[in-house]
Design a protein around this motif. Structure first.
Motif, PDB file in Angstrom:
ATOM      1  N   SER A   1       9.465  -3.636   5.696  1.00 48.95           N
ATOM      2  CA  SER A   1       9.140  -2.605   4.696  1.00 48.95           C
ATOM      3  C   SER A   1       7.694  -2.145   4.855  1.00 48.95           C
ATOM      4  O   SER A   1       7.396  -0.945   4.775  1.00 48.95           O
ATOM      5  CB  SER A   1       9.406  -3.120   3.274  1.00 48.95           C
ATOM      6  OG  SER A   1       8.405  -4.030   2.864  1.00 48.95           O
ATOM      7  N   LYS A   2       6.796  -3.100   5.102  1.00 50.91           N
ATOM      8  CA  LYS A   2       5.372  -2.747   5.215  1.00 50.91           C
ATOM      9  C   LYS A   2       5.084  -2.012   6.532  1.00 50.91           C
ATOM     10  O   LYS A   2       4.250  -1.114   6.584  1.00 50.91           O
ATOM     11  CB  LYS A   2       4.512  -4.010   5.107  1.00 50.91           C
ATOM     12  CG  LYS A   2       4.481  -4.609   3.705  1.00 50.91           C
ATOM     13  CD  LYS A   2       3.637  -3.751   2.777  1.00 50.91           C
ATOM     14  CE  LYS A   2       3.457  -4.396   1.420  1.00 50.91           C
ATOM     15  NZ  LYS A   2       2.548  -3.649   0.542  1.00 50.91           N
ATOM     16  N   LEU A   3       5.777  -2.408   7.589  1.00 51.57           N
ATOM     17  CA  LEU A   3       5.556  -1.740   8.884  1.00 51.57           C
ATOM     18  C   LEU A   3       6.100  -0.310   8.837  1.00 51.57           C
ATOM     19  O   LEU A   3       5.470   0.624   9.346  1.00 51.57           O
ATOM     20  CB  LEU A   3       6.221  -2.536  10.009  1.00 51.57           C
ATOM     21  CG  LEU A   3       5.978  -1.991  11.422  1.00 51.57           C
ATOM     22  CD1 LEU A   3       4.498  -1.873  11.744  1.00 51.57           C
ATOM     23  CD2 LEU A   3       6.652  -2.875  12.475  1.00 51.57           C
TER      24      LEU A   3
ATOM     25  N   ILE B   1      12.275  -9.000   5.991  1.00 56.88           N
ATOM     26  CA  ILE B   1      12.399  -7.677   5.353  1.00 56.88           C
ATOM     27  C   ILE B   1      11.052  -7.185   4.807  1.00 56.88           C
ATOM     28  O   ILE B   1      10.736  -5.998   4.880  1.00 56.88           O
ATOM     29  CB  ILE B   1      13.446  -7.731   4.209  1.00 56.88           C
ATOM     30  CG1 ILE B   1      14.851  -8.010   4.758  1.00 56.88           C
ATOM     31  CG2 ILE B   1      13.420  -6.465   3.358  1.00 56.88           C
ATOM     32  CD1 ILE B   1      15.523  -6.849   5.455  1.00 56.88           C
ATOM     33  N   TYR B   2      10.266  -8.110   4.279  1.00 59.63           N
ATOM     34  CA  TYR B   2       8.944  -7.742   3.747  1.00 59.63           C
ATOM     35  C   TYR B   2       8.118  -7.064   4.848  1.00 59.63           C
ATOM     36  O   TYR B   2       7.566  -5.976   4.652  1.00 59.63           O
ATOM     37  CB  TYR B   2       8.261  -9.006   3.237  1.00 59.63           C
ATOM     38  CG  TYR B   2       6.835  -8.848   2.764  1.00 59.63           C
ATOM     39  CD1 TYR B   2       6.471  -7.857   1.848  1.00 59.63           C
ATOM     40  CD2 TYR B   2       5.839  -9.731   3.194  1.00 59.63           C
ATOM     41  CE1 TYR B   2       5.160  -7.747   1.400  1.00 59.63           C
ATOM     42  CE2 TYR B   2       4.526  -9.626   2.740  1.00 59.63           C
ATOM     43  CZ  TYR B   2       4.195  -8.629   1.854  1.00 59.63           C
ATOM     44  OH  TYR B   2       2.891  -8.517   1.397  1.00 59.63           O
ATOM     45  N   ALA B   3       8.075  -7.707   6.020  1.00 61.27           N
ATOM     46  CA  ALA B   3       7.315  -7.152   7.146  1.00 61.27           C
ATOM     47  C   ALA B   3       7.886  -5.795   7.557  1.00 61.27           C
ATOM     48  O   ALA B   3       7.136  -4.847   7.834  1.00 61.27           O
ATOM     49  CB  ALA B   3       7.354  -8.125   8.321  1.00 61.27           C
TER      50      ALA B   3
ATOM     51  N   SER C   1      -3.170   1.309 -12.658  1.00 66.09           N
ATOM     52  CA  SER C   1      -1.762   1.502 -13.030  1.00 66.09           C
ATOM     53  C   SER C   1      -0.909   0.375 -12.474  1.00 66.09           C
ATOM     54  O   SER C   1      -1.268  -0.285 -11.488  1.00 66.09           O
ATOM     55  CB  SER C   1      -1.252   2.852 -12.540  1.00 66.09           C
ATOM     56  OG  SER C   1      -0.824   2.749 -11.209  1.00 66.09           O
ATOM     57  N   ASP C   2       0.207   0.172 -13.143  1.00 71.81           N
ATOM     58  CA  ASP C   2       1.157  -0.860 -12.720  1.00 71.81           C
ATOM     59  C   ASP C   2       2.465  -0.565 -13.451  1.00 71.81           C
ATOM     60  O   ASP C   2       2.489   0.149 -14.445  1.00 71.81           O
ATOM     61  CB  ASP C   2       0.634  -2.257 -13.110  1.00 71.81           C
ATOM     62  CG  ASP C   2       1.249  -3.366 -12.272  1.00 71.81           C
ATOM     63  OD1 ASP C   2       0.540  -3.945 -11.438  1.00 71.81           O
ATOM     64  OD2 ASP C   2       2.457  -3.644 -12.443  1.00 71.81           O
ATOM     65  N   VAL C   3       3.536  -1.152 -12.940  1.00 72.61           N
ATOM     66  CA  VAL C   3       4.836  -0.935 -13.586  1.00 72.61           C
ATOM     67  C   VAL C   3       4.995  -1.850 -14.803  1.00 72.61           C
ATOM     68  O   VAL C   3       5.792  -1.570 -15.702  1.00 72.61           O
ATOM     69  CB  VAL C   3       5.987  -1.137 -12.567  1.00 72.61           C
ATOM     70  CG1 VAL C   3       6.226  -2.605 -12.265  1.00 72.61           C
ATOM     71  CG2 VAL C   3       7.260  -0.442 -12.999  1.00 72.61           C
TER      72      VAL C   3
HETATM   73  N1  LIG Z   1      -1.890 -11.737  -1.634  1.00 77.57           N
HETATM   74  C1  LIG Z   1      -1.854 -11.736  -0.302  1.00 77.57           C
HETATM   75  O1  LIG Z   1      -2.243 -12.707   0.356  1.00 77.57           O
HETATM   76  C2  LIG Z   1      -1.363 -10.536   0.441  1.00 77.57           C
HETATM   77  C3  LIG Z   1      -1.172 -10.647   1.822  1.00 77.57           C
HETATM   78  C4  LIG Z   1      -0.702  -9.542   2.515  1.00 77.57           C
HETATM   79  C5  LIG Z   1      -0.470  -8.355   1.851  1.00 77.57           C
HETATM   80  N2  LIG Z   1      -0.662  -8.270   0.514  1.00 77.57           N
HETATM   81  C6  LIG Z   1      -0.378  -6.982  -0.129  1.00 77.57           C
HETATM   82  O2  LIG Z   1      -1.406  -6.709  -1.066  1.00 77.57           O
HETATM   83  C7  LIG Z   1      -0.883  -6.024  -2.206  1.00 77.57           C
HETATM   84  C8  LIG Z   1      -1.272  -6.767  -3.467  1.00 77.57           C
HETATM   85  O3  LIG Z   1      -0.813  -8.121  -3.371  1.00 77.57           O
HETATM   86  P1  LIG Z   1      -0.850  -9.111  -4.602  1.00 77.57           P
HETATM   87  O4  LIG Z   1      -0.929 -10.475  -4.034  1.00 77.57           O
HETATM   88  O5  LIG Z   1      -1.889  -8.661  -5.587  1.00 77.57           O
HETATM   89  O6  LIG Z   1       0.607  -8.889  -5.184  1.00 77.57           O
HETATM   90  P2  LIG Z   1       1.133  -8.962  -6.691  1.00 77.57           P
HETATM   91  O7  LIG Z   1       2.604  -9.178  -6.612  1.00 77.57           O
HETATM   92  O8  LIG Z   1       0.342  -9.937  -7.482  1.00 77.57           O
HETATM   93  O9  LIG Z   1       0.844  -7.508  -7.246  1.00 77.57           O
HETATM   94  C9  LIG Z   1       1.678  -6.415  -6.995  1.00 77.57           C
HETATM   95  C10 LIG Z   1       1.716  -5.558  -8.235  1.00 77.57           C
HETATM   96  O10 LIG Z   1       2.563  -4.431  -7.955  1.00 77.57           O
HETATM   97  C11 LIG Z   1       3.257  -4.135  -9.160  1.00 77.57           C
HETATM   98  N3  LIG Z   1       4.484  -3.370  -8.853  1.00 77.57           N
HETATM   99  C12 LIG Z   1       5.638  -3.828  -8.313  1.00 77.57           C
HETATM  100  N4  LIG Z   1       6.527  -2.836  -8.211  1.00 77.57           N
HETATM  101  C13 LIG Z   1       5.925  -1.722  -8.698  1.00 77.57           C
HETATM  102  C14 LIG Z   1       6.336  -0.391  -8.865  1.00 77.57           C
HETATM  103  N5  LIG Z   1       7.566   0.001  -8.535  1.00 77.57           N
HETATM  104  N6  LIG Z   1       5.469   0.496  -9.399  1.00 77.57           N
HETATM  105  C15 LIG Z   1       4.216   0.101  -9.764  1.00 77.57           C
HETATM  106  N7  LIG Z   1       3.773  -1.159  -9.659  1.00 77.57           N
HETATM  107  C16 LIG Z   1       4.624  -2.060  -9.115  1.00 77.57           C
HETATM  108  C17 LIG Z   1       3.580  -5.491  -9.772  1.00 77.57           C
HETATM  109  O11 LIG Z   1       3.852  -5.367 -11.159  1.00 77.57           O
HETATM  110  C18 LIG Z   1       2.312  -6.279  -9.462  1.00 77.57           C
HETATM  111  O12 LIG Z   1       1.400  -6.246 -10.548  1.00 77.57           O
HETATM  112  C19 LIG Z   1       0.630  -5.934  -1.981  1.00 77.57           C
HETATM  113  O13 LIG Z   1       0.941  -4.666  -1.490  1.00 77.57           O
HETATM  114  C20 LIG Z   1       0.901  -7.014  -0.948  1.00 77.57           C
HETATM  115  O14 LIG Z   1       2.048  -6.708  -0.183  1.00 77.57           O
HETATM  116  C21 LIG Z   1      -1.089  -9.338  -0.210  1.00 77.57           C
END
Ligand SMILES: NC(=O)c1ccc[n+]([C@@H]2O[C@H](COP(=O)([O-])OP(=O)(O)OC[C@H]3O[C@@H](n4cnc5c(N)ncnc54)[C@H](O)[C@@H]3O)[C@@H](O)[C@H]2O)c1
Length: 322
Positions: free
Chosen positions: A144-146, A140-142, A31-33
């Motif tokens: 939100s995740k924390l 803010i990213y950190a 799933s995805d948005v």
């Molecule tokens: N890529 C990295 O190096 C990395 C590092 C640390 C953490 N992360 C975490 O890993 C996860 C995946 O990262 P990624 O690089 O694939 O990111 P990405 O941005 O490519 O993928 C995130 C997906 O979430 C979807 N999304 C956004 N808002 C949404 C919502 N409201 N409802 C449903 N879907 C929604 C987006 O459409 C996107 O496809 C994330 O949570 C990210 O914070 C990634």
């Protein structure tokens, strides 16, 4: 084999995880948005309890890999309300549904949660986060995740939620599209191929983790039994390079000129200059990163060249139509 619900399935990591899980024999609900034409794909916004509820009602979900969200430091500084809302309300919605349906939650945090703990130069271990707080994060990213981790932990400790947290470090690979919101590495490769400048922060150091290694590490965690306690895993590589070295490697791979590299003083806000972290915990599960950075850069450069020529063909076609 389990039925696994992946949120954010159309994102960079999701696009590798979904086929990998299917190959391991699992049934995957993606799933995805985003609205996209995709087999076995459900459009669901994680902030909509109703969207998620429909999926849980229809499918007998065993495990949720919750990757959906607003991603990255720059996105968070530009859209803080959206980031806090999506990353925290979305997580809370999934927690509630996992509790209700007795599904396991794999929560995606980030290396950024360690924030200023990196600045000591020490190698951070998972439990070191106990010494940090939302006040020691740098963006803010950190935050939100924390905060998301704190909600997950609250439900694990007080309500018996079966969950585990992943803290990914610098995951890279083909399929990540260069933009100011994405990693320095993908931007270096894109810039090198176009003959543009690679802007490097002086003194910055990172260990980059190729996406297939990351996925194997994630899958090891997904198979661990629930300990009944809050548990988090760093997943990354232990091949450290200064970003100046990384820029050199990219230039060598892409056939660019060394004069394309511009070293600037690093910003004093929002990020950590170096990130030293332990992967001993994930290694104890049998994890071993296999793709060296040089090979990873080569694979991306090849992919990026194909992307660039496909875009050029598209442009040429548009010109012909006009
Ligand atoms: N890529 C990295 O190096 C990395 C590092 C640390 C953490 N992360 C975490 O890993 C996860 C995946 O990262 P990624 O690089 O694939 O990111 P990405 O941005 O490519 O993928 C995130 C997906 O979430 C979807 N999304 C956004 N808002 C949404 C919502 N409201 N409802 C449903 N879907 C929604 C987006 O459409 C996107 O496809 C994330 O949570 C990210 O914070 C990634």
């Amino acid at each position: 084999m389990a039925k696994i619900f992946v949120t954010g399935a159309l994102g960079f990591i999701g696009s590798y995880l979904v086929p990998y899980l299917a190959e391991q024999g699992h049934e995957v609900v993606s799933s995805d948005v985003h609205v996209r034409d995709y087999d076995d794909y459900v459009r669901a916004d994680v902030t909509s309890f109703e969207d998620l509820y429909r999926i849980f009602k229809k499918e007998k979900i065993d495990q949720v890999v919750h990757m959906a969200g607003e991603v990255g430091r720059m996105v968070g500084e530009e859209h803080p309300q959206k980031m806090l809302y999506v990353n925290n309300i979305g997580t809370l919605n999934l927690i509630k549904l996992c509790m209700e349906h007795k599904a396991r939650l794999v929560y995606f945090s980030t290396s950024e949660v360690y924030g200023r703990l990196f600045d000591t130069g020490a190698t951070v271990k998972e439990e070191d986060l106990e010494k940090g707080s939302v006040f020691t994060t740098t963006n803010i990213y950190a935050m939100s995740k924390l905060f998301g981790e704190a909600i997950v932990r609250h439900y694990v400790e007080n309500y018996g939620l079966n969950a585990v947290t992943i803290r990914p470090f610098m995951v890279y690979g083909p399929g990540e599209h260069a933009s100011k919101y994405r990693s320095a590495l993908i931007n270096f490769i894109n810039a090198a191929l176009k003959g543009e400048t690679l802007t490097v922060h002086r003194g910055a150091e990172r260990a980059w983790c190729f996406v297939s290694d990351f996925i194997r590490g994630l899958y090891l965690v997904m198979q661990t039994p629930f300990s009944g306690k809050y548990n988090a895993f760093n997943i990354g590589s232990d091949e450290y390079h200064s970003m100046e070295e990384v820029a050199e490697m990219v230039i060598n791979e892409c056939g660019g000129k060394h004069s394309q590299i511009k070293v600037i003083e690093p910003p004093t806000k929002f990020l950590s200059l170096a990130k030293n972290f332990s992967i001993a915990k994930i290694k104890s599960l049998g994890y071993k990163p296999e793709i060296p950075l040089k090979e990873g850069i080569h694979r991306i450069a090849e992919w990026q060249k194909n992307e660039n020529s496909a875009k050029q063909v598209q442009k040429d076609d548009q010109r012909t139509i006009r």
